[in-house]
Scaffold this motif. Structure first.
Motif, mmCIF file in Angstrom:
data_model
loop_
_atom_site.group_PDB
_atom_site.id
_atom_site.type_symbol
_atom_site.label_atom_id
_atom_site.label_comp_id
_atom_site.label_asym_id
_atom_site.label_seq_id
_atom_site.Cartn_x
_atom_site.Cartn_y
_atom_site.Cartn_z
ATOM 1 N N LEU A 1 0.811 -1.210 0.000
ATOM 2 C CA LEU A 1 0.000 0.000 0.000
ATOM 3 C C LEU A 1 0.842 1.256 0.000
ATOM 4 O O LEU A 1 0.544 2.224 -0.691
ATOM 5 N N TYR A 2 1.934 1.247 0.794
ATOM 6 C CA TYR A 2 2.730 2.456 0.959
ATOM 7 C C TYR A 2 3.973 2.478 0.064
ATOM 8 O O TYR A 2 4.648 3.484 0.004
ATOM 9 N N ASN A 3 4.284 1.375 -0.578
ATOM 10 C CA ASN A 3 5.373 1.347 -1.545
ATOM 11 C C ASN A 3 4.926 0.537 -2.765
ATOM 12 O O ASN A 3 5.458 -0.525 -3.055
ATOM 13 N N PRO A 4 3.909 1.036 -3.476
ATOM 14 C CA PRO A 4 3.365 0.272 -4.607
ATOM 15 C C PRO A 4 4.377 0.137 -5.734
ATOM 16 O O PRO A 4 5.323 0.920 -5.851
ATOM 17 N N THR A 5 4.169 -0.870 -6.570
ATOM 18 C CA THR A 5 5.053 -1.144 -7.697
ATOM 19 C C THR A 5 4.424 -0.622 -8.981
ATOM 20 O O THR A 5 3.248 -0.876 -9.252
ATOM 21 N N ALA A 6 5.209 0.092 -9.756
ATOM 22 C CA ALA A 6 4.751 0.592 -11.054
ATOM 23 C C ALA A 6 5.067 -0.437 -12.131
ATOM 24 O O ALA A 6 6.175 -0.991 -12.160
ATOM 25 N N HIS A 7 4.090 -0.716 -12.991
ATOM 26 C CA HIS A 7 4.270 -1.644 -14.110
ATOM 27 C C HIS A 7 3.980 -0.895 -15.410
ATOM 28 O O HIS A 7 2.923 -0.274 -15.548
ATOM 29 N N ILE A 8 4.929 -0.967 -16.348
ATOM 30 C CA ILE A 8 4.756 -0.266 -17.624
ATOM 31 C C ILE A 8 5.023 -1.243 -18.761
ATOM 32 O O ILE A 8 6.064 -1.911 -18.787
ATOM 33 N N ILE B 1 8.650 -3.022 -17.941
ATOM 34 C CA ILE B 1 9.486 -2.827 -16.756
ATOM 35 C C ILE B 1 8.582 -2.646 -15.551
ATOM 36 O O ILE B 1 7.418 -2.252 -15.663
ATOM 37 N N SER B 2 9.124 -2.956 -14.375
ATOM 38 C CA SER B 2 8.429 -2.702 -13.112
ATOM 39 C C SER B 2 9.461 -2.241 -12.091
ATOM 40 O O SER B 2 10.620 -2.668 -12.126
ATOM 41 N N TYR B 3 9.008 -1.348 -11.184
ATOM 42 C CA TYR B 3 9.920 -0.800 -10.182
ATOM 43 C C TYR B 3 9.101 -0.226 -9.036
ATOM 44 O O TYR B 3 7.952 0.182 -9.228
ATOM 45 N N PRO B 4 9.665 -0.188 -7.801
ATOM 46 C CA PRO B 4 8.960 0.430 -6.674
ATOM 47 C C PRO B 4 8.854 1.930 -6.891
ATOM 48 O O PRO B 4 9.821 2.582 -7.282
ATOM 49 N N GLU B 5 7.674 2.493 -6.614
ATOM 50 C CA GLU B 5 7.442 3.897 -6.934
ATOM 51 C C GLU B 5 8.303 4.846 -6.110
ATOM 52 O O GLU B 5 8.653 5.927 -6.582
ATOM 53 N N THR C 1 11.472 -7.160 -18.785
ATOM 54 C CA THR C 1 11.156 -8.258 -19.683
ATOM 55 C C THR C 1 11.136 -7.686 -21.092
ATOM 56 O O THR C 1 10.386 -6.748 -21.370
ATOM 57 N N GLY C 2 11.970 -8.214 -21.962
ATOM 58 C CA GLY C 2 12.056 -7.676 -23.309
ATOM 59 C C GLY C 2 13.336 -6.892 -23.500
ATOM 60 O O GLY C 2 14.406 -7.322 -23.066
#
Length: 295
Positions: free
Chosen positions: A73-80, A106-110, A120-121
């Motif tokens: 909740l407080y450190n959500p992950t961004a997925h693009i 890509i994904s990373y902690p916000e 991936t890719g």
């Protein structure tokens, strides 16, 4: 009969013939009551121990769930994910530029305190330098660690095969479940394929005629690269204050547009450009240094 046997028999007979004081029924009942009272206490003690263990395990489980929910909740992950054919330009929270290729993600902690990115890719990274926080790109098989540089990582989904191509700076590549690591310098590629790792220097042939899907440009003079781009895309390049003998290192994919290539050239060459589609001309010029203003 042995003497020992005779002595045992005599002792039994004396005990049998001896007189004993009678014991009242009340005393017998009291004795049984005392005996019974001890049994439930032991059981209750064991039950309490089991209960404490259960509560302890439950407390650990609740703590783990609470921790997971807190970080989610407080450190959500961004997925693009990039569905478009053109590169998707992404600016990470630390200012790092990512050019995400077609059908890559890509994904990373916000909050991005750790500067960790999962890929991936394929993507090109121009990493903002931070000597106190390393930057890591993780694929299924490899981890590429840098402080600040520009490089390309290609990792197909569902496969461990990975290629890391370095254009500027330095990177360190490690492979999952292997102790050794590989340091790259500009013009080198780390290739991990079918469980085997190698470092290769790539030679440049500015042509797609051999059926290659990409060209790795390795320390080639800028004017030769521009000649290739003029022929391929039909644009004329007008350069201002850009030395033509300057050498560049980059990757050109067969599917790249001219604008995508110019974006990468601008990053690694510290230049800007202007495109005029009507006249089919491109103007290159150095980036102006930002001057400090006195208030």
């Amino acid at each position: 009969m042995r003497n020992s046997d005779q002595e045992i028999t005599k002792t039994i007979e004396e005990a049998w013939d001896s007189e004993y004081k009678e014991v009242s029924e009340k005393a017998i009942d009291d004795s049984w009551a005392t005996f019974r009272s001890k049994l439930p206490q032991e059981r209750r003690k064991k039950d309490r121990i089991k209960l404490y263990k259960f509560y302890g395990a439950a407390a650990v489980f609740v703590a783990l769930v609470a921790g997971y929910l807190f970080f989610s909740l407080y450190n959500p992950t961004a997925h693009i994910y990039n569905e478009a054919l053109a590169d998707k330009e992404i600016i990470l929270p630390d200012g790092t530029l990512v050019l995400l290729k077609h059908k890559s993600s890509i994904s990373y902690p916000e909050n991005f305190r750790n500067r960790d990115v999962k890929l991936t890719g394929e993507a090109f990274f121009d990493v903002v330098r931070d000597t106190l926080r390393r930057f890591q790109v993780k694929t299924e098989a490899t981890t590429t660690t840098v402080l600040g540089t520009s490089f390309n990582v290609k990792a197909e989904e569902g496969f461990d095969d990975t290629q890391v191509t370095l254009f500027t700076g330095r990177v360190l590549v490690s492979v999952k479940d292997r102790a050794e690591s590989w340091a790259l310098i500009p013009g080198e590629s780390f290739v991990y394929k079918k469980g085997r790792a190698s470092v290769e220097r790539f030679e440049t042939i500015l042509s797609f005629e051999a059926g290659n899907k990409f060209i790795d440009v390795n320390y080639v003079k800028l004017d030769k690269v521009l000649d290739f781009l003029e022929e391929r895309y039909g644009y004329e390049f007008d350069m201002e204050t850009i030395p033509v003998n300057k050498r560049v290192t980059l990757r050109i994919n067969e599917s790249d547009s001219l604008e995508q290539i110019l974006n990468v050239l601008s990053i690694i060459n510290n230049t800007n450009y202007e495109m005029n589609p009507t006249e089919k001309k491109v103007k290159l010029f150095k980036k102006k240094k930002e001057s400090a203003t006195i208030k």
